[in-house]
Design an enzyme around this catalytic site. Structure first.
Site, PDB file in Angstrom:
ATOM      1  N   ASP A 347       0.849  -1.201   0.000  1.00 34.70           N
ATOM      2  CA  ASP A 347       0.000   0.000   0.000  1.00 34.70           C
ATOM      3  C   ASP A 347       0.878   1.241   0.000  1.00 34.70           C
ATOM      4  O   ASP A 347       1.973   1.233  -0.569  1.00 34.70           O
ATOM      5  CB  ASP A 347      -0.929  -0.046   1.225  1.00 34.70           C
ATOM      6  CG  ASP A 347      -2.295   0.553   0.957  1.00 34.70           C
ATOM      7  OD1 ASP A 347      -2.378   1.778   0.784  1.00 34.70           O
ATOM      8  OD2 ASP A 347      -3.276  -0.204   0.917  1.00 34.70           O
ATOM      9  N   HIS A 397      -3.646   5.845   3.889  1.00 32.66           N
ATOM     10  CA  HIS A 397      -4.426   4.705   3.417  1.00 32.66           C
ATOM     11  C   HIS A 397      -3.819   3.394   3.915  1.00 32.66           C
ATOM     12  O   HIS A 397      -4.519   2.508   4.421  1.00 32.66           O
ATOM     13  CB  HIS A 397      -4.460   4.739   1.893  1.00 32.66           C
ATOM     14  CG  HIS A 397      -5.342   3.714   1.259  1.00 32.66           C
ATOM     15  ND1 HIS A 397      -4.888   2.472   0.891  1.00 32.66           N
ATOM     16  CD2 HIS A 397      -6.645   3.754   0.909  1.00 32.66           C
ATOM     17  CE1 HIS A 397      -5.880   1.773   0.344  1.00 32.66           C
ATOM     18  NE2 HIS A 397      -6.956   2.541   0.340  1.00 32.66           N
ATOM     19  N   SER A 581     -11.279  -1.108  -0.583  1.00 27.07           N
ATOM     20  CA  SER A 581      -9.997  -1.124   0.125  1.00 27.07           C
ATOM     21  C   SER A 581     -10.165  -1.512   1.580  1.00 27.07           C
ATOM     22  O   SER A 581      -9.273  -2.092   2.193  1.00 27.07           O
ATOM     23  CB  SER A 581      -9.346   0.261   0.075  1.00 27.07           C
ATOM     24  OG  SER A 581      -8.693   0.498  -1.123  1.00 27.07           O
TER      25      SER A 581
END
Length: 871
Positions: A347, A397, A581
């Site tokens: 990520d 994220h 996600s």
């Protein structure tokens, strides 16, 4: 090929100049008339120009302060009891307050807007929470009055979090007060019966005492600072000494009235409401707030009372609605994960300093080779730390995904990961703009699986599971070959299905030997953004931040660890994201629980169990379908299947559980679903299911002979007056009883959905420029917009409010949205007119670590700037 993360993207990554103009000048001494400029031909629209239009929607669970600082919106003052603004309940409300002369220029800067007052019907047990957006430069407090104007309770801490729990049903006046500076805020009123996310009561303090550390200067010594401030405030030293904290005692009744005024500061006018019983705590806290305003004070905090703890818990676990939905707590009865089980998260990297990730990580690597996009000064290196966005407050994220898997559980702070006993290998392959390349991602996958890669190194041991919450590239035979190799290594791969609301396969989720995960909301329905199609293998909670269907006062996104960046550093917080996600790491975590039970499970074993129905609850069409695959992941079933695979039968511990502890019908919803199931193993039968109020009806939809299954819960408001109402759904089984709280409201004043004025931007993600802006005022939550004369090209559509009028949308406490979601703004290919570009907008909510907020007055905390975009 660039890969877009299925989380925060270009909306979060660019600061662009606002639209505007300026004046010119000439020689002031000249007497010659200024010649008229030559006539310009009229601007002709381009030969090929198109129109983009749609509607942005705010839910009825959102409202806005009627007198923010934004001059575009007509101000309706709500500063007194007589002008209190009616609001519905439950609610997430965005507001703005300021002391005169503080904050950005706007309609309240000069005169000030020190008080916002709201009138609302509340039920006993509800929690009123206020999150202060700019708590470093401003200070806001929360007061609760009854309808007669008598103070009932208050919260006046020195942090970014204020909370009051309601003791009795009734109509109340909620007062937000600007003690210092100017700030946005979020006011959230949660469901009755919902466990409070705050401590059950305000932290106990020793009244009339403060712990203070002073600072000296070239003009005045530390000792002189102590003497000056003690005389000004009516205090004397009781402990401590030079260069360290001092315990200061305050005289409850100082001889000099000016000392009392110095203690109260801007809150002196509130003194008339304070009863004798409340005064010691209130005046002590006000004095500490006043001390913190003094330039000669390094920090000041209460002298808290402490005692031993018999139990621990995670403060935001009640907000993690996604765990009961898939039976995580039931699975925890058998395992919370093993530290030898490793999940690789490929990520944006990780914020390893987050307090809820301490001890939860193994060594990782950074595979972002583009130095500009890496943002850390070099290319591939051994440090997967996320440096943050180069412009503004982007949430991390990768840290959010990591927290969903392994955030430390049972540590009294924040959230828990679904497999918090396992560990994560952070692998950075997406840069500061949220994107990367397929090659870099492939190198990270190779590293995780223990295959040769461009780092020239291998991990101490390969990962057991790889999570890929990313997508965007087309099919690649080279990458398919890689996943075949990874599977041969015995490593399982899980990927997000994509957020384009499309039936087309998204990669890497669409590859063979990769589990593709679609996203569901709190009602187990496909989330509006989620991809679907024949490549979907199973579903997991991804959330829908545009609604609040459990009525906790916060959006129904997935809550996890993250950070907010600014020019000075990062603040560690918790935020609600939604997207596939967020769904993918739920599945990765469940696989980690299974591997913790049986380390010998192979990818082939997992496939066989999935196809057999042993890992999921079937949703939609019976068997595998294009929406939910084989169904919604069930952590308890998966763990039991892992136990059975060892040849040792699991212990039979039957227990009735429900898919949600609360149901929020609000003022518009009429039907919601409730799922009752056996959260353990063994015989269990539902004996009765009743509602405490006759306006609530329970109807079986899909139930077994045991009575377990799905029920429709329906509200009939025809006989209800205006107000909020609660009922208990009592499910009694042969083993235990479960009570689910349901509540509904009948709309009165203030029930219209509203997030303020929206600034809708047509954004060019390649140049970082705002091409056009549309200003929309809503009508009952509907904000139509239209862009005309748009040239062919690639664009994103972003939207947000600007309550503080700092010319940035999407600050903390402001509304924010993007087509299709904030977590993944989709690039529009404009080569024709496009209509129905519809998407939701919701307030930006980030939660601090409450335990830290209570006790960290001496910590250097950075301003919490949320996602921002210049308008």
């Amino acid at each position: 090929m660039r890969i877009a993360t299925l989380g925060l993207l270009a909306l979060l990554a660019a600061t662009v100049a606002g639209c505007g103009g300026g004046g010119g000048g000439g020689d002031s001494a000249s007497t010659e008339p200024t010649p008229a400029p030559p006539a310009q031909p009229p601007v002709q629209p381009p030969e090929s120009a198109f129109t983009l239009s749609g509607t942005i929607t705010a839910s009825t669970s959102q409202a806005v302060d009627s007198d923010t600082n934004d001059p575009t919106r007509e101000s309706i003052r709500n500063n007194t009891f007589a002008t209190a603004q009616p609001i519905p309940n439950p609610i997430t409300l965005g507001g703005y307050i300021n002391q005169p002369g503080s904050g950005a220029p706007g309609q309240s800067q000069s005169t000030g807007d020190t008080d916002d007052v709201f009138i609302v019907d509340l039920l006993a047990g509800q929690t009123i929470t206020m999150l202060v957006a700019d708590f470093v430069r401003a200070d806001a407090d929360l007061f609760l009055f009854n309808q007669q104007g008598q103070l009932v309770d208050f919260s006046v801490s020195v942090t970014d979090f204020e909370s009051i729990t309601v003791q009795e049903d009734g109509r109340y006046l909620v007062n937000v007060f600007a003690f210092a500076g100017g700030t946005n805020y979020i006011l959230a009123i949660g469901a009755p019966g919902t466990p409070s996310i705050a401590p059950s009561r305000a932290p106990e303090i020793v009244p009339w005492q403060a712990v203070v550390e002073y600072r000296g200067s070239s003009v005045i010594s530390e000792a002189e600072s102590v003497k000056r401030i003690a005389g000004k405030m009516g205090m004397r030293e009781r402990g401590g000494g030079p260069g360290r904290a001092r315990l200061m005692a305050m005289d409850p009744k100082p001889a000099d009235p000016q000392q009392t005024l110095s203690r109260l500061g801007n809150a002196a006018d509130k003194s008339k409401y304070i009863t004798n019983a409340l005064r010691p705590r209130w005046e002590t806290m006000q004095a500490i707030k006043a001390l913190r305003q003094d330039p000669q004070v390094q920090w000041a905090e209460p002298n808290y009372k402490v005692r031993s703890n018999a139990t621990t818990n995670d403060e935001f676990l009640p907000l993690q609605w996604h765990f009961p939905l898939i039976g995580i707590q039931d699975a925890w009865e058998y395992t919370t994960g093993d530290s030898d089980v490793v999940v690789a998260v490929v990520d944006t990297g990780v914020l390893s300093g987050h307090p809820d990730l301490q001890g939860q990580l193994v060594a990782g690597f950074d595979f972002v080779r583009d130095i500009d996009n890496a943002g850390d000064g070099d290319g591939i290196d051994a440090d997967p730390e996320e440096p943050g966005d180069r412009f503004s407050g982007v949430g991390s994220h990768g840290t959010h995904v990591t927290g969903t898997v392994v955030a430390l559980g049972d540590n009294q702070i924040g959230v828990a990961g679904a497999a918090y006993g396992a560990t994560v290998m952070p692998l950075r392959a997406l840069g500061v703009d949220g994107s990367g390349t397929t090659f870099d991602v492939d190198q990270a996958i190779r590293y995780a699986a223990g295959l040769p890669n461009d780092s020239g190194t291998l991990p101490d041991r390969p990962a057991d599971i790889i999570n890929l919450s990313l997508g965007g590239g087309p099919f690649s035979q080279a990458t398919q070959n890689l996943f075949d190799q990874v599977r041969a290594q015995g490593v399982m791969v899980v990927a997000a299905a994509g957020n384009e609301s499309s039936t087309q396969p998204s990669y890497p989720a669409g590859y063979n030997n990769v589990l593709s995960v679609s996203a569901v909301d709190i009602q187990r329905q496909l989330a509006p953004y989620s991809n679907r199609g024949p490549s979907i293998d199973l579903a997991a909670p991804g959330g829908n931040s545009s609604v609040d269907q459990n009525g906790d006062g916060f959006p129904d996104g997935v809550l996890s660890t993250t950070g907010e960046f600014n020019g000075q550093g990062v603040n560690f917080v918790y935020a609600f994201f939604n997207g596939t996600s967020m769904a993918s790491p739920h599945v990765a975590a469940v696989l980690a629980l299974m591997k913790s039970i049986n380390p010998n499970l192979t990818p082939e074993d997992i496939d066989a169990l999935l196809i057999s129905g042993a890992l999921t609850d079937d949703l939609g069409t019976a068997g595998k379908d294009d929406t939910y695959g084989y169904g919604l992941i069930n952590a308890q079933s998966a763990v039991l299947a892992a136990i059975e695979s060892t040849g040792v039968p699991p212990t039979e511990i039957p227990r009735l559980t429900a898919s949600s502890s609360t149901l929020n019908f609000g003022s518009a919803q009429t039907e919601l679903e409730l799922v009752l199931r056996n959260g353990g193993l063994g015989a269990l039968e539902l004996l009765s299911l009743t509602a405490s109020e006759d306006w609530l009806t329970l109807t079986p939809l899909d139930t077994a002979p045991s009575g377990l299954g799905t029920y429709a819960v329906t509200v009939n408001r025809s006989a209800l007056p205006t107000g909020i109402f609660a009922a208990d759904i009592v499910a009694q089984s042969s083993v235990n009883t479960v009570i689910v709280r349901a509540f509904a409201s009948v709309a009165g004043e203030g029930a219209s959905a509203d997030v303020g004025v929206l600034y809708i931007l047509l954004f060019d993600p390649e140049t970082g420029l705002t091409i056009d802006q549309f200003i929309a005022t809503g009508d009952d939550g509907e904000y139509p917009f239209e862009f005309t004369n748009v040239e062919p090209g690639e664009y994103e559509i972003l939207a947000g409010s600007d309550a503080d009028n700092d010319l940035f949308i999407c600050d903390a406490g402001e509304a924010c949205g993007a087509w299709l979601t904030v977590d993944q703004p989709i690039r529009l290919q404009v080569d024709s007119d496009l209509t129905a570009l519809d998407f939701p907008v919701e307030f930006q909510v980030s939660l601090p670590t409450l335990s830290t907020s209570v006790s960290s007055a001496k910590t250097e905390t950075l301003p919490r700037d949320a996602v921002k975009q210049k308008r």
